[in-house]
Design a protein around this motif. Structure first.
Motif, mmCIF file in Angstrom:
data_model
loop_
_atom_site.group_PDB
_atom_site.id
_atom_site.type_symbol
_atom_site.label_atom_id
_atom_site.label_comp_id
_atom_site.label_asym_id
_atom_site.label_seq_id
_atom_site.Cartn_x
_atom_site.Cartn_y
_atom_site.Cartn_z
ATOM 1 N N ALA A 149 31.911 43.736 42.202
ATOM 2 C CA ALA A 149 30.485 43.010 41.830
ATOM 3 C C ALA A 149 29.516 44.500 41.465
ATOM 4 N N PHE A 150 29.893 45.596 41.962
ATOM 5 C CA PHE A 150 29.213 46.808 41.735
ATOM 6 C C PHE A 150 29.805 48.130 40.853
ATOM 7 N N CYS A 151 31.232 47.958 40.675
ATOM 8 C CA CYS A 151 31.610 48.856 39.681
ATOM 9 C C CYS A 151 31.333 48.671 38.237
ATOM 10 N N SER A 152 31.577 49.612 37.433
ATOM 11 C CA SER A 152 31.162 49.505 36.079
ATOM 12 C C SER A 152 31.705 48.359 35.448
ATOM 13 N N ALA A 153 31.038 47.728 34.404
ATOM 14 C CA ALA A 153 31.456 46.602 33.578
ATOM 15 C C ALA A 153 32.967 46.782 32.777
ATOM 16 N N GLY A 154 33.107 48.087 32.388
ATOM 17 C CA GLY A 154 34.482 48.282 31.946
ATOM 18 C C GLY A 154 35.551 48.119 32.937
ATOM 19 N N GLU A 155 35.475 48.775 34.245
ATOM 20 C CA GLU A 155 36.457 48.715 35.177
ATOM 21 C C GLU A 155 36.466 47.204 35.714
ATOM 22 N N ARG A 156 35.459 46.650 35.927
ATOM 23 C CA ARG A 156 35.584 45.140 36.344
ATOM 24 C C ARG A 156 36.328 44.203 35.522
ATOM 25 N N GLU A 157 36.129 44.261 34.097
ATOM 26 C CA GLU A 157 36.883 43.537 33.342
ATOM 27 C C GLU A 157 38.429 44.114 33.230
ATOM 28 N N GLU A 158 38.640 45.253 33.310
ATOM 29 C CA GLU A 158 40.165 45.683 33.606
ATOM 30 C C GLU A 158 40.799 45.179 34.432
ATOM 31 N N LEU A 160 39.700 42.400 36.118
ATOM 32 C CA LEU A 160 39.957 40.922 36.110
ATOM 33 C C LEU A 160 40.956 40.559 35.356
ATOM 34 N N ALA A 161 41.089 41.227 34.282
ATOM 35 C CA ALA A 161 42.507 41.007 33.225
ATOM 36 C C ALA A 161 43.812 41.222 33.949
ATOM 37 N N ARG A 162 43.866 42.123 34.926
ATOM 38 C CA ARG A 162 45.105 42.200 35.692
ATOM 39 C C ARG A 162 45.219 41.011 36.627
ATOM 40 N N LEU A 163 44.137 40.725 37.139
ATOM 41 C CA LEU A 163 44.423 39.701 38.211
ATOM 42 C C LEU A 163 44.686 38.160 37.430
ATOM 43 N N ARG A 164 43.971 38.170 36.361
ATOM 44 C CA ARG A 164 44.410 36.612 35.274
ATOM 45 C C ARG A 164 45.919 36.788 35.033
ATOM 46 N N HIS A 165 46.650 37.856 34.917
ATOM 47 C CA HIS A 165 48.058 37.689 34.660
ATOM 48 C C HIS A 165 48.867 37.976 36.027
ATOM 49 N N SER A 166 48.436 37.839 36.985
ATOM 50 C CA SER A 166 48.876 37.852 38.301
ATOM 51 C C SER A 166 49.566 36.639 38.465
ATOM 52 N N ASP A 167 50.757 36.711 39.163
ATOM 53 C CA ASP A 167 51.444 35.356 39.952
ATOM 54 C C ASP A 167 51.191 35.022 41.249
ATOM 55 N N ASP A 168 50.278 35.877 41.974
ATOM 56 C CA ASP A 168 49.762 35.439 43.204
ATOM 57 C C ASP A 168 48.836 34.457 43.288
ATOM 58 N N PRO A 169 49.068 33.516 44.039
ATOM 59 C CA PRO A 169 48.092 32.387 44.017
ATOM 60 C C PRO A 169 46.475 32.742 44.531
ATOM 61 N N TYR A 170 46.347 33.780 45.153
ATOM 62 C CA TYR A 170 45.075 34.197 45.766
ATOM 63 C C TYR A 170 44.277 34.944 44.386
ATOM 64 N N ASP A 171 45.042 35.234 43.397
ATOM 65 C CA ASP A 171 44.443 35.911 42.197
ATOM 66 C C ASP A 171 43.971 35.008 41.150
ATOM 67 N N ARG A 172 44.421 33.673 41.322
ATOM 68 C CA ARG A 172 44.090 32.638 40.095
ATOM 69 C C ARG A 172 42.856 32.423 40.047
ATOM 70 N N LYS A 173 41.905 32.746 40.843
ATOM 71 C CA LYS A 173 40.618 32.401 40.595
ATOM 72 C C LYS A 173 39.870 33.401 39.711
ATOM 73 N N ALA A 174 40.795 34.454 39.296
ATOM 74 C CA ALA A 174 40.284 34.996 38.157
ATOM 75 C C ALA A 174 40.044 34.683 36.771
ATOM 76 N N ARG A 175 40.954 33.392 36.849
ATOM 77 C CA ARG A 175 41.159 32.856 35.545
ATOM 78 C C ARG A 175 39.938 31.754 34.980
ATOM 79 N N ALA A 179 32.959 31.199 37.026
ATOM 80 C CA ALA A 179 32.857 31.158 38.340
ATOM 81 C C ALA A 179 32.796 32.753 38.853
ATOM 82 N N VAL A 180 33.793 33.393 38.474
ATOM 83 C CA VAL A 180 34.005 34.531 38.969
ATOM 84 C C VAL A 180 32.489 35.490 38.396
ATOM 85 N N ALA A 181 32.027 35.362 37.219
ATOM 86 C CA ALA A 181 30.934 35.801 36.962
ATOM 87 C C ALA A 181 29.688 35.711 37.648
ATOM 88 N N ALA A 182 29.509 34.423 38.019
ATOM 89 C CA ALA A 182 28.499 33.841 38.984
ATOM 90 C C ALA A 182 28.555 34.404 40.338
#
Length: 264
Positions: A149-158, A160-175, A179-182
């Motif tokens: 929430a508080f890191c820079s926008a660039g780092e945040r997107e970097e 979240l992009a990694r989490l979207r490609h993760s196979d871990d079920p707990y990271d799926r929310k990033a897709r 909802a994540v932005a809110a």
């Protein structure tokens, strides 16, 4: 003349212990007893002296001894995470003594938050004690959400992009980008993040709740610090009203203690 000068036995023992600490990331009293052959009472006196001299520290979370982050010689650079853990320890200890519930400090590392130091062994409550080095998910944990929430926008997107490609079920929310932005916008509005209900455990059959805030130097987020308690023991609103300002003050104090050169 030089051959007639006697060496200082106590100093020699101290150097022996310090060298033993240099050989491993963390050492228990038993490890040092085994490696040096010195008695435990002698070791405790030497370690106390090394701590007072800023050469060594004992972690809150596991009780092991480490070379201080202030020490950057003998070919070993301990790095920024050691500095953050060392400077956070007194604040975590103080916070736990005041509030009784424990806290962790965590840093972002390779798609998750890693616990660097914890005051869990200091709390009078029965909790999961083995937490140092433990990794928690970014969008499920309070420390992860606070960092995002508080890191820079660039780092945040970097991240979240990694989490979207993760196979871990707990990271799926990033897709679910909306909802994540809110969720992260709500964290910024409130000034703190919370743990997802049901994530993590504490006592058998009971989960844990947590709030977390960032540790910042200027606009840079170095880490996140939480306050955690047994789910249902105290309402979230009561914790926030009573303790959020103290948690934020601890985060500010930790940031102020970390040298700018040591910040990641």
């Amino acid at each position: 003349m030089a051959d007639s000068v006697k060496s200082v036995r106590a100093l020699a023992r101290g150097l022996e212990v310090f060298k033993a600490l240099q050989q491993q990331p963390a050492a228990s009293l038993q490890d040092l007893h085994r490696d040096t052959g010195l008695s435990k009472p002698t070791l405790l006196r030497i370690l106390k002296t090394l701590e007072e001299g800023g050469m060594a520290r004992r972690s809150l979370g596991d009780g092991r001894y480490r070379v201080s982050a202030n020490v950057r010689f003998f070919g070993r650079d301990l790095g920024e995470h050691d500095a953050i853990a060392e400077q956070a320890a007194p604040e975590l200890d103080r916070l736990c003594r005041e509030l009784l519930w424990p806290s962790d400090i965590a840093v972002y590392k390779d798609g998750a938050m890693e616990i660097l130091e914890t005051s869990r062994p200091q709390t009078p409550f029965l909790v999961n004690r083995g937490r140092m080095g433990y990794r928690v998910h970014m969008l499920m944990s309070a420390v992860g959400c606070a960092y995002l929430a508080f890191c820079s926008a660039g780092e945040r997107e970097e991240i979240l992009a990694r989490l979207r490609h993760s196979d871990d079920p707990y990271d799926r929310k990033a897709r679910n980008r909306a909802a994540v932005a809110a969720k992260l916008a709500e964290c910024r509005r409130r000034g703190y993040a919370t743990r997802e209900p049901g994530y993590g455990w504490w006592l058998p059959g009971r989960g844990a709740e947590a709030i977390a805030v960032p540790v910042r130097q200027g606009r840079r987020v170095l880490a996140a610090i939480n306050l955690t308690w047994v789910a249902g023991a105290v309402p979230l609103e009561q914790i926030v009203a009573a303790h959020l300002s103290r948690l934020q003050a601890a985060a500010a104090a930790i940031a102020a203690r970390i040298p700018q050169s040591a910040a990641p």
